[in-house]
Design an enzyme around this catalytic site. Sequence first.
Site, PDB file in Angstrom:
ATOM      1  N   SER A   8      65.885  55.811 -44.813  1.00 43.94           N
ATOM      2  CA  SER A   8      66.866  55.987 -45.891  1.00 43.94           C
ATOM      3  C   SER A   8      67.181  54.653 -46.547  1.00 43.94           C
ATOM      4  O   SER A   8      67.662  53.720 -45.897  1.00 43.94           O
ATOM      5  CB  SER A   8      68.151  56.598 -45.340  1.00 43.94           C
ATOM      6  N   HIS A  33      63.398  58.100 -48.168  1.00 51.39           N
ATOM      7  CA  HIS A  33      64.546  58.997 -48.350  1.00 51.39           C
ATOM      8  C   HIS A  33      65.571  58.360 -49.296  1.00 51.39           C
ATOM      9  O   HIS A  33      66.042  57.250 -49.049  1.00 51.39           O
ATOM     10  CB  HIS A  33      65.166  59.256 -46.974  1.00 51.39           C
ATOM     11  N   ASP A  35      69.285  58.795 -51.015  1.00 52.32           N
ATOM     12  CA  ASP A  35      70.566  59.487 -50.902  1.00 52.32           C
ATOM     13  C   ASP A  35      71.360  59.345 -52.194  1.00 52.32           C
ATOM     14  O   ASP A  35      71.844  58.257 -52.506  1.00 52.32           O
ATOM     15  CB  ASP A  35      71.371  58.887 -49.746  1.00 52.32           C
ATOM     16  N   MET A  37      74.665  60.292 -54.232  1.00 51.90           N
ATOM     17  CA  MET A  37      76.039  60.762 -54.009  1.00 51.90           C
ATOM     18  C   MET A  37      76.845  60.638 -55.296  1.00 51.90           C
ATOM     19  O   MET A  37      76.751  59.620 -55.994  1.00 51.90           O
ATOM     20  CB  MET A  37      76.709  59.904 -52.933  1.00 51.90           C
ATOM     21  N   HIS A  66      67.583  63.381 -51.411  1.00 48.68           N
ATOM     22  CA  HIS A  66      68.691  64.146 -50.816  1.00 48.68           C
ATOM     23  C   HIS A  66      69.874  64.087 -51.781  1.00 48.68           C
ATOM     24  O   HIS A  66      70.522  63.062 -51.901  1.00 48.68           O
ATOM     25  CB  HIS A  66      69.017  63.513 -49.447  1.00 48.68           C
ATOM     26  N   MET A  68      73.443  64.763 -52.746  1.00 51.80           N
ATOM     27  CA  MET A  68      74.793  65.095 -52.284  1.00 51.80           C
ATOM     28  C   MET A  68      75.683  65.132 -53.518  1.00 51.80           C
ATOM     29  O   MET A  68      76.574  64.300 -53.709  1.00 51.80           O
ATOM     30  CB  MET A  68      75.271  64.048 -51.266  1.00 51.80           C
ATOM     31  N   MET A 137      72.260  68.165 -41.395  1.00 51.20           N
ATOM     32  CA  MET A 137      73.044  66.930 -41.338  1.00 51.20           C
ATOM     33  C   MET A 137      73.573  66.767 -39.914  1.00 51.20           C
ATOM     34  O   MET A 137      74.196  67.679 -39.375  1.00 51.20           O
ATOM     35  CB  MET A 137      74.217  66.965 -42.327  1.00 51.20           C
ATOM     36  N   ASP A 175      69.296  64.107 -40.358  1.00 55.66           N
ATOM     37  CA  ASP A 175      69.752  62.945 -41.112  1.00 55.66           C
ATOM     38  C   ASP A 175      71.140  62.543 -40.619  1.00 55.66           C
ATOM     39  O   ASP A 175      72.087  63.322 -40.724  1.00 55.66           O
ATOM     40  CB  ASP A 175      69.792  63.357 -42.596  1.00 55.66           C
TER      41      ASP A 175
HETATM   42  C1  DX5 Z   1      74.361  60.119 -45.105  1.00 54.66           C
HETATM   43  C2  DX5 Z   1      72.951  60.020 -45.650  1.00 54.66           C
HETATM   44  C3  DX5 Z   1      71.966  59.472 -44.704  1.00 54.66           C
HETATM   45  C4  DX5 Z   1      72.264  58.099 -44.184  1.00 54.66           C
HETATM   46  C5  DX5 Z   1      71.756  58.017 -42.779  1.00 54.66           C
HETATM   47  O1  DX5 Z   1      75.152  60.841 -45.991  1.00 54.66           O
HETATM   48  O2  DX5 Z   1      72.487  61.305 -46.050  1.00 54.66           O
HETATM   49  O3  DX5 Z   1      70.639  59.555 -45.183  1.00 54.66           O
HETATM   50  O4  DX5 Z   1      71.705  57.074 -44.961  1.00 54.66           O
HETATM   51  O5  DX5 Z   1      72.131  56.806 -42.245  1.00 54.66           O
HETATM   52  P1  DX5 Z   1      72.055  56.446 -40.706  1.00 54.66           P
HETATM   53  O6  DX5 Z   1      70.635  56.661 -40.263  1.00 54.66           O
HETATM   54  O7  DX5 Z   1      72.472  55.027 -40.707  1.00 54.66           O
HETATM   55  O8  DX5 Z   1      73.015  57.367 -39.991  1.00 54.66           O
HETATM   56 ZN    ZN Z   2      70.277  61.605 -46.537  1.00 54.54          ZN
END
Ligand code: DX5
Ligand code: ZN
Length: 216
Positions: A8, A33, A35, A37, A66, A68, A137, A175
């Site tokens: 990620s 990956h 993320d 948000m 991903h 969010m 998750m 994740d």
């Molecule tokens: C959290 C993200 C993850 C995050 C995981 O909302 O979707 O992808 O980056 O991070 P670690 O591996 O540090 O828990």
């Molecule tokens: Zn993620």
Amino acid sequence: MGTIVSPSLLSANFANLSADIEMINRSQADWLHLDIMDGVFVPNISFGFPVIESVARLSTKPLDVHLMIVQPEKFIRRFADLGVMSLNVHYEACTHLHRTIHEIKENGMKAAVTLNPSTPVCMLDDIIQDVDMVLLMTVNPGFGGQKFIEHSIEKVRQMRELIDRRSAHALIQVDGGVNFETAPRLVAAGVDVLVSGNTVFSAPDPEEAILKLKQM
Ligand code: DX5
Ligand code: ZN
């Protein structure tokens, strides 16, 4: 083949993203990956299209996005145009999940659906045959570096059972809080894809950490 590993980018150095993307390119990582948000669906804002476009230009690994965000269906076409491999939407953010999943596929991407820790796997009973991947998750989404929720192991087993019962082919991705202690237990429970931020990027040798996760 080993476990699929998708580092990620959220835990990368945003002041020098190209160095971290080059490290991922050199590594044995399977995917990258991303993320996304929006500050509405989750209590944090990460990065948007200007950054994603630059990352897409530099990355030689397939992009595993991903989302969010609320109303993810608004942006399907834009992610397809960037050459994204797979688009992950949250079950909790999609009123018309079936329509959204099929729109993602019609736009040439793999379609994945994500469940928050409190959403039971049975909610996917009627869509599991249509999706390419399920993301469970294993922390509450929004931040990297959080503590793994232990109940997730049981949830992976339930997901594997549902996939088998429906003769579906969806991959199971996890994740959040994936590290060298939780990863082997997740893989033993039936996980196909490990996402990892903190464990990879805070390792003294991130490439070696990726290799180690692949061998789980
Ligand atoms: C959290 C993200 C993850 C995050 C995981 O909302 O979707 O992808 O980056 O991070 P670690 O591996 O540090 O828990
Ligand atoms: Zn993620």
